[in-house]
Design an enzyme around this catalytic site. Sequence first.
Site, PDB file in Angstrom:
ATOM      1  N   ASP A 141      14.956  -5.492 -45.497  1.00 42.95           N
ATOM      2  CA  ASP A 141      14.741  -6.832 -45.219  1.00 42.95           C
ATOM      3  C   ASP A 141      13.475  -7.272 -46.470  1.00 42.95           C
ATOM      4  O   ASP A 141      12.888  -8.544 -46.485  1.00 42.95           O
ATOM      5  CB  ASP A 141      13.813  -7.189 -44.102  1.00 42.95           C
ATOM      6  CG  ASP A 141      12.561  -6.178 -43.820  1.00 42.95           C
ATOM      7  OD1 ASP A 141      12.555  -5.165 -44.384  1.00 42.95           O
ATOM      8  OD2 ASP A 141      11.896  -6.582 -42.755  1.00 42.95           O
ATOM      9  N   GLU A 142      13.248  -6.414 -47.311  1.00 42.56           N
ATOM     10  CA  GLU A 142      12.484  -7.196 -48.426  1.00 42.56           C
ATOM     11  C   GLU A 142      12.784  -6.286 -49.839  1.00 42.56           C
ATOM     12  O   GLU A 142      13.224  -5.226 -49.912  1.00 42.56           O
ATOM     13  CB  GLU A 142      10.937  -6.718 -48.119  1.00 42.56           C
ATOM     14  CG  GLU A 142      10.564  -5.412 -47.977  1.00 42.56           C
ATOM     15  CD  GLU A 142       9.255  -5.119 -47.639  1.00 42.56           C
ATOM     16  OE1 GLU A 142       8.198  -5.856 -48.413  1.00 42.56           O
ATOM     17  OE2 GLU A 142       9.053  -4.499 -46.932  1.00 42.56           O
ATOM     18  N   ASP A 200      10.473 -11.541 -48.716  1.00 39.87           N
ATOM     19  CA  ASP A 200      10.499 -10.659 -47.381  1.00 39.87           C
ATOM     20  C   ASP A 200      11.068 -11.548 -46.415  1.00 39.87           C
ATOM     21  O   ASP A 200      10.712 -12.597 -46.114  1.00 39.87           O
ATOM     22  CB  ASP A 200       8.941 -10.724 -46.971  1.00 39.87           C
ATOM     23  CG  ASP A 200       8.701  -9.636 -46.079  1.00 39.87           C
ATOM     24  OD1 ASP A 200       9.577  -8.888 -45.338  1.00 39.87           O
ATOM     25  OD2 ASP A 200       7.509  -9.286 -45.531  1.00 39.87           O
TER      26      ASP A 200
END
Length: 377
Positions: free
Chosen positions: A125-126, A31
């Site tokens: 983003d993860e 993350d």
Amino acid sequence: MLTITGDRHADDGVSEPKAQDLPVRKIIHVDMDAFYASVEQRDNPELRGKPVAVGGSAARGVVAAASYEARAFGVRSALPSVTAKRRCPDLIFVKPRFDVYRAVSAQIQRIFAEHTDLIEPLSLDEAYLDVTENKQNMPVATDIATMIRARIKEVTGLNASAGISYCKFLAKMASDLNKPNGQAVITPKMGPEFVADLPVKKFHGVGPATAAKMQRLGIETGADLREKPLTFLQEHFGKSGSWYYRIARGIDERPVQPNRPRKSVGAEDTFVADIFDLDSARAELVRLAEKVWRHCEAKEITGRTVTLKVKFADFQQITRSRTLPRFIGGADEMIDVSQSMLADLFPLEKGIRLLGVTLSSLDARDSGAAPDQLALF
């Protein structure tokens, strides 16, 4: 097929799973730390060390992301910009640059691919990574996570946090433990105890409404949840009851799924001024439904379930859904269905701040087939 062993629960008649009975996988959840805001601070040195919010600063703007300096003042994503500015008078608003964020995300995905092909992106983003078998033949997943985070820093200049565990649920929970720029591991032996001590409101996937319902039922922690029989949880939470029963015991058998199929396509908009009349609201739905359908056409997909999202001036939010017996054939049908659900809400006692339309129950379109006529009424 995984075989679960253990003692039978006297109340529900099913075998009670135990985390240590499952084949051990090595799952990493990576993350990025305050991704959008960190990209902006990276690219503009004047923003470094200052409270930054990515999003619109107008009266109806919403924070899309906040730097850690801003979070210290209680600024977070989805917070109205007016509220964010009130909490942090020195807050600096930056317009989002999604083309840049996508480019950086692609760099990060390539780093993941150096270690495994079992990558399940959740957003820009993860992502989850299954490194049980990995390209570097590294036996320790924590070492892989450390290497990935160092490589991300080297290539992008950004910090990432990671969680390592034997299942997706706990890997996700672990990635939050040492943020920012840290990592944590939850082993199979630690899993059940970790869940038992955790407040259910902090469970990934348990929203405020569900947490409040659990609290009314006397469920405050994972230990409280584990005490409830499967039949009780199914009675009060439907299909989700089985999921809660298992994660209360540290069990999550979901595989990491590369190229996970999209579950829905949606569009929404927050208005400069509240909408009170039906004609204006209907006009906005036309624009949103056409936007959704253009995306569906580009991806050659369609769906059967149309969901209308309405957020009122007092921030109360409601959704209405309708599932059709056949797949949607065009934007006009989406417009008809969404406008029909909208009309049921009128006359209004308060203005509409936001409208959204989502198409789900997706499948590939048969471009050669003529769409059936939809009888709504």
